[in-house]
Design a protein around this motif. Structure first.
Motif, PDB file in Angstrom:
ATOM      1  N   ARG A 127     -20.640  35.271  83.597  1.00 18.77           N
ATOM      2  CA  ARG A 127     -19.191  35.144  83.448  1.00 18.77           C
ATOM      3  C   ARG A 127     -18.543  36.410  82.880  1.00 18.77           C
ATOM      4  O   ARG A 127     -17.335  36.447  82.685  1.00 18.77           O
ATOM      5  N   PHE A 128     -19.344  37.416  82.616  1.00 16.35           N
ATOM      6  CA  PHE A 128     -18.791  38.634  82.024  1.00 16.35           C
ATOM      7  C   PHE A 128     -17.884  39.359  83.017  1.00 16.35           C
ATOM      8  O   PHE A 128     -18.184  39.452  84.212  1.00 16.35           O
ATOM      9  N   THR A 129     -16.799  39.886  82.520  1.00 13.29           N
ATOM     10  CA  THR A 129     -15.935  40.728  83.332  1.00 13.29           C
ATOM     11  C   THR A 129     -16.454  42.159  83.315  1.00 13.29           C
ATOM     12  O   THR A 129     -17.300  42.524  82.486  1.00 13.29           O
ATOM     13  N   ARG A 130     -15.910  42.954  84.206  1.00 14.26           N
ATOM     14  CA  ARG A 130     -16.290  44.363  84.228  1.00 14.26           C
ATOM     15  C   ARG A 130     -15.984  45.028  82.886  1.00 14.26           C
ATOM     16  O   ARG A 130     -16.776  45.845  82.389  1.00 14.26           O
ATOM     17  N   GLU A 131     -14.855  44.683  82.295  1.00 20.24           N
ATOM     18  CA  GLU A 131     -14.481  45.293  81.022  1.00 20.24           C
ATOM     19  C   GLU A 131     -15.426  44.883  79.899  1.00 20.24           C
ATOM     20  O   GLU A 131     -15.716  45.686  79.001  1.00 20.24           O
TER      21      GLU A 131
END
Length: 232
Positions: A127-131
């Motif tokens: 679920r991690f975003t690129r940021e």
């Protein structure tokens, strides 16, 4: 299981590369070409459940090693594994019989219990975003951040649960099967000072890459390559 492989170079010497959990062969995007420039033909695998390799009903630790033996040629000049890939290589090293082995920040022990290994620490990465990935890895090139986004998306998170079969078990080798180097992070949560000293006593050469995190070859590519001098 026959694994997907990627090749760099066409030299007379063979090098093998084995990535860690959640990654795939692209984690070696700089290491592979650097070895090819040194005269190697480099083979990098995607472990089961990762990258372009197949998914499986079982992610028992031994199955990863069996896949390496089924897929890769024996007698390589050097074999390099990182994290889960280092553990996997250590379990397959007798059959693969490289002339030298490199175990980068290896997973030879995962504590169990309330404060120990928890699969959800890895599965939540889906679920991690690129940021979030960029923030967690400030030393990475933007290309590596992009690759991480793609490799985590392709990764079968069931592999994280497969590691439960080694929690609480000390898999630190009694000694090297072949001449072996262990580059470690600084500090290393997987190979803390006492375990590094024990490895040295058992005949492994241990080299700390100052300031690097667990993914040494991405955090400090130059430092990682410098740690391999005399071994590649």
């Amino acid at each position: 299981m026959r694994l997907h492989t990627t090749t760099w170079g066409a030299g007379d010497r063979l090098a093998l590369l084995v990535h860690g959990i959640m990654a795939d062969h692209r984690t070696w995007r700089r290491v592979g070409p650097a070895l090819a420039e040194r005269g190697y033909r480099v083979l990098a695998v995607d472990l089961r459940g990762h990258g372009a390799s197949g998914r499986a009903d079982s992610y028992a630790t031994r199955s990863y090693a069996d896949d390496l033996v089924e897929t890769l040629p024996g007698g390589a000049e050097v074999a390099i594994g990182h994290s889960l890939g280092a553990l996997t290589l250590s379990l397959a090293v007798r059959e693969l019989a490289p002339r030298r082995a490199v175990y980068a920040d290896p997973v030879w022990y995962l504590p169990d219990g309330a404060a120990g290994y928890r699969p959800e620490l890895f599965t939540r990465a889906k679920r991690f975003t690129r940021e979030q990935i960029r923030t967690a890895n400030p030393g990475w090139d933007e290309v590596d951040v992009d690759i991480e986004v793609e490799s985590v998306a392709a990764w079968d998170e069931a592999t994280a649960h497969g590691l439960m079969d080694i929690t609480g078990k000390d898999l630190l080798p009694a000694g090297p099967v072949v001449p072996s180097l262990v580059p470690i992070a600084d500090p290393s949560s997987l190979v803390p000072q006492k375990r590094a000293a024990l490895l040295s006593e058992r005949g492994f050469e241990v080299r700390k890459v100052t300031g690097a995190g667990h993914t040494i070859h991405r955090d400090d590519f130059d430092g990682f390559m410098a740690s391999l001098e005399g071994w590649i």
